[in-house]
Motif scaffolding. Structure first.
Motif, PDB file in Angstrom:
ATOM      1  N   ASP A 125       7.408 -30.109   1.495  1.00 59.57           N
ATOM      2  CA  ASP A 125       8.052 -29.220   0.525  1.00 59.57           C
ATOM      3  C   ASP A 125       7.165 -28.957  -0.696  1.00 59.57           C
ATOM      4  OD1 ASP A 125       8.121 -31.657  -0.739  1.00 59.57           O
ATOM      5  OD2 ASP A 125      10.246 -31.545  -1.307  1.00 59.57           O
ATOM      6  N   GLY A 126       5.911 -29.422  -0.629  1.00 60.87           N
ATOM      7  CA  GLY A 126       4.987 -29.196  -1.733  1.00 60.87           C
ATOM      8  C   GLY A 126       4.962 -30.298  -2.764  1.00 60.87           C
ATOM      9  N   VAL A 127       5.828 -31.294  -2.626  1.00 57.90           N
ATOM     10  CA  VAL A 127       5.878 -32.429  -3.545  1.00 57.90           C
ATOM     11  C   VAL A 127       5.566 -33.700  -2.760  1.00 57.90           C
ATOM     12  CG1 VAL A 127       7.320 -33.761  -5.126  1.00 57.90           C
ATOM     13  CG2 VAL A 127       7.575 -31.280  -5.002  1.00 57.90           C
ATOM     14  N   TYR A 128       4.645 -34.488  -3.257  1.00 53.03           N
ATOM     15  CA  TYR A 128       4.223 -35.705  -2.543  1.00 53.03           C
ATOM     16  C   TYR A 128       5.250 -36.798  -2.770  1.00 53.03           C
ATOM     17  CZ  TYR A 128      -0.129 -33.412  -1.430  1.00 53.03           C
ATOM     18  OH  TYR A 128      -1.050 -32.539  -0.914  1.00 53.03           O
ATOM     19  N   ASP A 129       5.608 -37.492  -1.676  1.00 49.32           N
ATOM     20  CA  ASP A 129       6.722 -38.424  -1.736  1.00 49.32           C
ATOM     21  C   ASP A 129       6.441 -39.767  -1.082  1.00 49.32           C
ATOM     22  OD1 ASP A 129       6.850 -37.744   1.027  1.00 49.32           O
ATOM     23  OD2 ASP A 129       8.181 -36.073   0.543  1.00 49.32           O
ATOM     24  N   ASP A 130       5.180 -39.988  -0.650  1.00 47.57           N
ATOM     25  CA  ASP A 130       4.870 -41.247   0.033  1.00 47.57           C
ATOM     26  C   ASP A 130       3.550 -41.787  -0.486  1.00 47.57           C
ATOM     27  OD1 ASP A 130       5.501 -43.146   2.364  1.00 47.57           O
ATOM     28  OD2 ASP A 130       3.424 -42.555   2.758  1.00 47.57           O
ATOM     29  N   ARG A 131       3.464 -43.085  -0.654  1.00 48.99           N
ATOM     30  CA  ARG A 131       2.280 -43.749  -1.195  1.00 48.99           C
ATOM     31  C   ARG A 131       1.851 -44.868  -0.267  1.00 48.99           C
ATOM     32  NH1 ARG A 131       0.043 -45.537  -6.292  1.00 48.99           N
ATOM     33  NH2 ARG A 131      -0.614 -47.728  -6.176  1.00 48.99           N
ATOM     34  N   LYS A 132       0.548 -44.919   0.001  1.00 48.85           N
ATOM     35  CA  LYS A 132       0.001 -45.975   0.831  1.00 48.85           C
ATOM     36  C   LYS A 132      -1.272 -46.498   0.174  1.00 48.85           C
ATOM     37  CE  LYS A 132      -0.009 -45.146   5.205  1.00 48.85           C
ATOM     38  NZ  LYS A 132      -0.373 -44.580   6.535  1.00 48.85           N
ATOM     39  N   VAL A 133      -1.321 -47.788  -0.119  1.00 51.30           N
ATOM     40  CA  VAL A 133      -2.517 -48.388  -0.716  1.00 51.30           C
ATOM     41  C   VAL A 133      -3.515 -48.688   0.397  1.00 51.30           C
ATOM     42  CG1 VAL A 133      -3.441 -50.300  -2.058  1.00 51.30           C
ATOM     43  CG2 VAL A 133      -1.179 -49.373  -2.607  1.00 51.30           C
ATOM     44  N   ILE A 134      -4.700 -48.097   0.305  1.00 46.49           N
ATOM     45  CA  ILE A 134      -5.728 -48.298   1.330  1.00 46.49           C
ATOM     46  C   ILE A 134      -6.685 -49.412   0.941  1.00 46.49           C
ATOM     47  CG2 ILE A 134      -7.617 -47.170   2.583  1.00 46.49           C
ATOM     48  CD1 ILE A 134      -4.783 -46.156   3.220  1.00 46.49           C
ATOM     49  N   ILE A 135      -7.110 -49.421  -0.316  1.00 43.27           N
ATOM     50  CA  ILE A 135      -8.006 -50.459  -0.824  1.00 43.27           C
ATOM     51  C   ILE A 135      -7.481 -50.877  -2.187  1.00 43.27           C
ATOM     52  CG2 ILE A 135     -10.387 -51.069  -1.445  1.00 43.27           C
ATOM     53  CD1 ILE A 135     -11.290 -48.671   0.299  1.00 43.27           C
ATOM     54  N   ASP A 136      -7.333 -52.172  -2.405  1.00 47.07           N
ATOM     55  CA  ASP A 136      -6.857 -52.643  -3.703  1.00 47.07           C
ATOM     56  C   ASP A 136      -7.845 -53.642  -4.292  1.00 47.07           C
ATOM     57  OD1 ASP A 136      -6.477 -54.977  -2.256  1.00 47.07           O
ATOM     58  OD2 ASP A 136      -4.289 -54.854  -2.249  1.00 47.07           O
ATOM     59  N   SER A 137      -7.472 -54.231  -5.414  1.00 52.27           N
ATOM     60  CA  SER A 137      -8.249 -55.275  -6.084  1.00 52.27           C
ATOM     61  C   SER A 137      -9.661 -54.810  -6.448  1.00 52.27           C
ATOM     62  CB  SER A 137      -8.315 -56.537  -5.215  1.00 52.27           C
ATOM     63  OG  SER A 137      -7.022 -57.014  -4.917  1.00 52.27           O
ATOM     64  N   LEU A 138      -9.757 -53.585  -6.934  1.00 53.84           N
ATOM     65  CA  LEU A 138     -11.043 -53.041  -7.378  1.00 53.84           C
ATOM     66  C   LEU A 138     -11.146 -53.117  -8.901  1.00 53.84           C
ATOM     67  CD1 LEU A 138     -11.113 -49.830  -5.139  1.00 53.84           C
ATOM     68  CD2 LEU A 138     -12.354 -51.960  -4.737  1.00 53.84           C
ATOM     69  N   VAL A 139     -12.356 -53.285  -9.393  1.00 50.29           N
ATOM     70  CA  VAL A 139     -12.594 -53.314 -10.834  1.00 50.29           C
ATOM     71  C   VAL A 139     -13.107 -51.946 -11.279  1.00 50.29           C
ATOM     72  CG1 VAL A 139     -13.882 -54.379 -12.724  1.00 50.29           C
ATOM     73  CG2 VAL A 139     -13.136 -55.776 -10.787  1.00 50.29           C
ATOM     74  N   LEU A 140     -12.263 -51.225 -11.998  1.00 50.48           N
ATOM     75  CA  LEU A 140     -12.609 -49.922 -12.571  1.00 50.48           C
ATOM     76  C   LEU A 140     -13.263 -48.976 -11.563  1.00 50.48           C
ATOM     77  CD1 LEU A 140     -14.032 -51.138 -16.007  1.00 50.48           C
ATOM     78  CD2 LEU A 140     -11.730 -50.305 -15.512  1.00 50.48           C
ATOM     79  N   PRO A 141     -12.643 -48.727 -10.417  1.00 52.57           N
ATOM     80  CA  PRO A 141     -13.203 -47.766  -9.458  1.00 52.57           C
ATOM     81  C   PRO A 141     -13.244 -46.381 -10.090  1.00 52.57           C
ATOM     82  CG  PRO A 141     -10.918 -48.221  -8.910  1.00 52.57           C
ATOM     83  CD  PRO A 141     -11.285 -49.170 -10.014  1.00 52.57           C
ATOM     84  N   ARG A 142     -14.206 -45.541  -9.637  1.00 53.79           N
ATOM     85  CA  ARG A 142     -14.389 -44.280 -10.357  1.00 53.79           C
ATOM     86  C   ARG A 142     -14.665 -43.064  -9.487  1.00 53.79           C
ATOM     87  NH1 ARG A 142     -16.768 -45.921 -14.428  1.00 53.79           N
ATOM     88  NH2 ARG A 142     -17.945 -44.141 -15.131  1.00 53.79           N
ATOM     89  N   ALA A 143     -14.923 -43.230  -8.204  1.00 56.91           N
ATOM     90  CA  ALA A 143     -15.219 -42.072  -7.362  1.00 56.91           C
ATOM     91  C   ALA A 143     -15.103 -42.459  -5.894  1.00 56.91           C
ATOM     92  CB  ALA A 143     -16.623 -41.541  -7.649  1.00 56.91           C
ATOM     93  N   ILE A 144     -14.808 -41.440  -5.055  1.00 57.95           N
ATOM     94  CA  ILE A 144     -14.732 -41.651  -3.609  1.00 57.95           C
ATOM     95  C   ILE A 144     -15.321 -40.443  -2.895  1.00 57.95           C
ATOM     96  CG2 ILE A 144     -12.765 -43.227  -3.538  1.00 57.95           C
ATOM     97  CD1 ILE A 144     -10.959 -40.786  -3.047  1.00 57.95           C
ATOM     98  N   CYS A 145     -15.675 -40.659  -1.633  1.00 58.76           N
ATOM     99  CA  CYS A 145     -16.156 -39.567  -0.784  1.00 58.76           C
ATOM    100  C   CYS A 145     -15.826 -39.893   0.666  1.00 58.76           C
ATOM    101  CB  CYS A 145     -17.661 -39.372  -0.954  1.00 58.76           C
ATOM    102  SG  CYS A 145     -18.363 -38.069   0.086  1.00 58.76           S
TER     103      CYS A 145
END
Length: 771
Positions: A125-145
């Motif tokens: 419906d255009g609104v995000y409603d689900d969350r899944k943690v893929i990687i946690d316990s990171l110190v100040l992460p800043r970018a992904i690819c």
């Protein structure tokens, strides 16, 4: 010695995660300058900067007429977003920097509480409603690819590659243990932009990356920007620093960075838009130097960019023709997003602000902190909003700003974050998902939406769809859709299937759009068996007076040199003899000459003996700098002598003043042989403690904006910074390079600190001259 800035990664602490559905809300735009002036009361009074619920924040916004803003995600679904990517299913992979500055003194910044999460719109419906943690316990992460079967994650000081299977993180490989070497949290590499040329580029960095099989290649490139990086439809890169609206490259990203003796190359780090004026909707006194003259106007509104953040060149298919080749830049300290209109003329790209007296989007909510902008699978423009009060790191936090934060209770709460999208009114943005079929992917290389074209190219390369090579060869021959041809060309390059004759065909094209890409892609097909054909084509282009191609060919001589030095040298000589006053050709030629500058100068003198031509001036400047550097002191010895000082210089000073102390364009003047460094000790201590406001004269030259930032912050506001460490820092720079001044003692720093107790303002040159 760092210029003052607002970090583009803001504060939040970890929070209890709940999955929830975000409320939908839209806002339509008012456009007149009169409407902008009729805004809310100044927010400088206590209690007038409240935390606003997600469903109500966009009511505080004004956006360009004909557009609306939609809320697509908010806390607790997402918190402290600083970067994101869309995947093939139009899900958002979001970087949460939940550990940045938990309070005004940065307590607990090293706690591993950052995340990489996937947000999904399950019911479409255009609104995000689900969350899944893929990687946690990171110190100040800043970018992904996203790349191949995994994801690159920038977590200072490392760059990691995680294998991902069924949305589960598996094996982790260290790609670069010095990804963020140098710089503090505000000034470290970020971006990880997977560009059209199939390399991955960064802001605040001079490295690029590429995955070939199981091997990661790391190459030197131009140092670019501060926070955020993007590209246009032709692969040119754009970025900025906190006080500059938009910077960019005129030439291909991978060329021209091969001469370490050359300081700056014409056509790179160019001011794409020189006008840095901003137009907030409301008073914005909560900026770090708000008490200084001209930082705020008479109505307490910010005058110019002070926290320019992650830009985007809009490449979607929803906004209409007038928005083609428009660049948008967020300014979180003024709660707005700037629109710029770019105009290419040959290889030069210049632009101007779209409006006078107003912005594309602005808010009266002081906690609206747009930090990064994105193209998307549905053609909309997406906004990451960290939604918070505090946006200044403790290293540079002035007592003035601490007072502003306290008056309006801006510290709490710390768990917010919003994601919006901007769309034209009365349109239904439809997400494009990326298919698996080879034929479908090739067709998508010509899609009207640039995000779709990029992702189709990447998927074809990642999946090694070699069966599409015949179709790609046909695509590069057609002329009805130039963007299809361009992406097909670079897809062939990524599949290692590009042929020499195909590139030669593009070099012969009368349309510059094609010749430009043919030149850019030439290094990919140079081999011992092909370089002569390519060099011959280059020679013919020079003979035919192809002025647009001239700087490209000069840059590309470096690639030819590895196969035949004489052929490369002859091309360089012909080019500079023909274009001695073209600064782009001059610098491109010099980029080939590392440690051979004087020899080449001697060889060219017979045919180019006018010292006043641009090439001779540029080359002489480089030769002079080389000779000067030969007298520099041993950095290893100084590091051993002043270990704390060297560490502080690396983390706080060098990104603006340069590792060689020669200053950085648009950022800061030189420290090497500066009278401010080697002269009066009390003056230098005062500058480092409380900063310096320009203009300032160094070695006879007056530095002021836009040549450098108008203000350098002090580090004396950090009461926890030991005087011993400051003394080591100052001693280190007074002994570095060609400087040879006396060391500064801890007692000398302590005495000046005591004398300046209670000071808040940065010094001016006139004040310092009175010391």
């Amino acid at each position: 010695m760092k210029k003052y800035c607002y970090p583009i990664f803001f504060l939040a602490i970890s929070f209890t995660l709940f999955y929830c559905k975000t409320n939908k809300k839209t806002v339509t735009g008012q456009t007149t300058a009169e409407a902008i002036q009729k805004q809310e009361a100044p927010v400088s009074k206590p209690g007038l900067s409240p935390f606003i619920a997600p469903e109500n924040t966009i009511a505080k916004m004004q956006v360009e007429d004909g557009f609306e803003v939609k809320l697509v995600a908010s806390e607790p679904l997402v918190s402290s977003p600083v970067a994101m990517l869309f995947d093939d299913k139009a899900r958002m992979w979001v970087v949460e920097m939940t550990g940045y500055m938990p309070d005004t003194i940065g307590t607990g910044e090293d706690i591993p509480n950052g995340n990489i999460v996937i947000l999904d719109d399950k019911n479409h419906d255009g609104v995000y409603d689900d969350r899944k943690v893929i990687i946690d316990s990171l110190v100040l992460p800043r970018a992904i690819c996203l790349i191949e079967n995994g994801i690159l994650v920038a977590e200072p000081t490392n760059l990691w590659f995680y294998e991902i299977k069924n949305d589960q993180a598996g094996k982790r490989v260290l790609v670069d243990d010095k990804y963020t070497e140098g710089g503090n949290v505000e000034h470290q590499p970020n971006g990880l932009l997977r560009a059209m040329d199939n390399w991955i580029y960064n802001a605040k960095s001079d490295k690029r990356y590429r995955k070939t099989g199981n091997k990661w290649e790391i190459e030197h490139t131009h140092f670019r920007g501060q926070w955020g990086i993007c590209q246009d439809n032709y692969g040119r890169l754009y970025y900025n620093n906190n006080s500059q609206n938009l910077l960019g490259d005129y030439f291909p990203a991978g060329l021209g960075a091969s001469n370490k003796n050359q300081r700056g190359v014409a056509g790179y780090n160019e001011k794409s838009v020189t006008d840095n004026k901003v137009f907030p909707l409301h008073p914005t006194p909560g900026v770090n130097r708000g008490y200084m003259k001209d930082v705020l106007d008479d109505s307490l509104r910010l005058n110019t960019f002070t926290a320019a953040a992650g830009p985007v060149v809009y490449r979607g298919d929803l906004f209409g023709k007038s928005f083609d080749f428009n660049a948008f830049v967020p300014e979180p300290s003024a709660n707005l997003i700037k629109r710029n209109v770019l105009d290419p003329k040959g290889y030069v790209v210049k632009g101007k602000q779209a409006y006078k007296g107003k912005e594309f989007l602005a808010s009266t909510d002081e906690r609206f902190r747009p930090v990064s902008l994105y193209n998307a699978p549905d053609g909309a423009m997406y906004i990451l909003d960290m939604y918070r009060g505090i946006i200044q790191h403790k290293t540079y936090l002035t007592p003035y700003l601490k007072d502003q934060i306290g008056k309006r209770n801006l510290t709490q709460p710390l768990s917010a974050g919003r994601i919006y999208k901007v769309v034209p009114k009365n349109t239904k943005a439809k997400q494009v998902t990326i298919p698996e079929g080879a034929g479908d992917l090739v067709k998508l290389l010509g899609h009207a939406n640039g995000w779709v074209r990029d992702r189709a190219q990447q998927k074809l390369i990642d999946g090694k769809y070699n069966q599409t090579v015949p179709a790609l060869r046909e695509a590069i021959k057609q002329t009805e859709n130039p963007l299809l041809a361009i992406h097909a060309l670079w897809t062939l390059e990524g599949l290692h299937s590009l042929k020499t004759e195909e590139v030669l065909g593009w070099l012969r094209q009368p349309d510059w759009t094609y010749r430009m890409q043919g030149l850019a892609i030439s290094p990919s097909i140079l081999t011992p068996g092909s370089y002569q054909q390519i060099a011959s084509a280059f020679d013919g282009m020079v003979n035919d007076n192809d002025t647009l191609a001239a700087p490209y060919i000069a840059f590309l001589c470096k690639s030819i040199e590895k196969f035949d030095f004489n052929v490369s040298q002859n091309l360089l000589t012909k080019l500079i003899t023909k274009y001695p006053d073209n600064r782009y050709v001059a610098d491109a030629v010099i980029s080939n000459l590392q440690d051979r500058e004087e020899v080449f100068q001697g060889e060219i003198t017979a045919s180019l003996n006018n010292a006043e031509v641009i090439f001779n001036k540029q080359l002489t400047r480089v030769i002079t700098a080389v000779k000067s550097a030969q007298n520099n002191r041993d950095p290893a010895m100084l590091k051993k002598q002043f270990p704390k000082g060297e560490l502080l210089f690396t983390s706080i000073c060098q990104t603006c003043h340069g590792p060689d102390g020669s200053g950085v364009k648009s950022l800061a003047p030189p420290l090497n042989q500066s009278e401010w460094v080697t002269g009066n000790k009390d003056k230098l201590i005062s500058i480092v403690l409380f900063g310096l406001t320009g203009p300032v004269k160094v070695a006879g030259h007056i530095y002021q904006t836009p040549e450098v930032s108008g203000d350098m912050p002090g580090i004396g506001y950090d009461k926890d910074m030991p005087s011993e460490d400051i003394a080591q820092l100052l001693s280190f720079i007074r002994k570095s390079w060609r400087n040879n001044a006396d060391v500064i003692t801890t007692d000398e720093v302590t005495k000046v600190r005591a004398r300046l107790t209670g000071r808040e303002k940065a010094f001016t040159e006139a004040e310092l001259n009175g010391i």
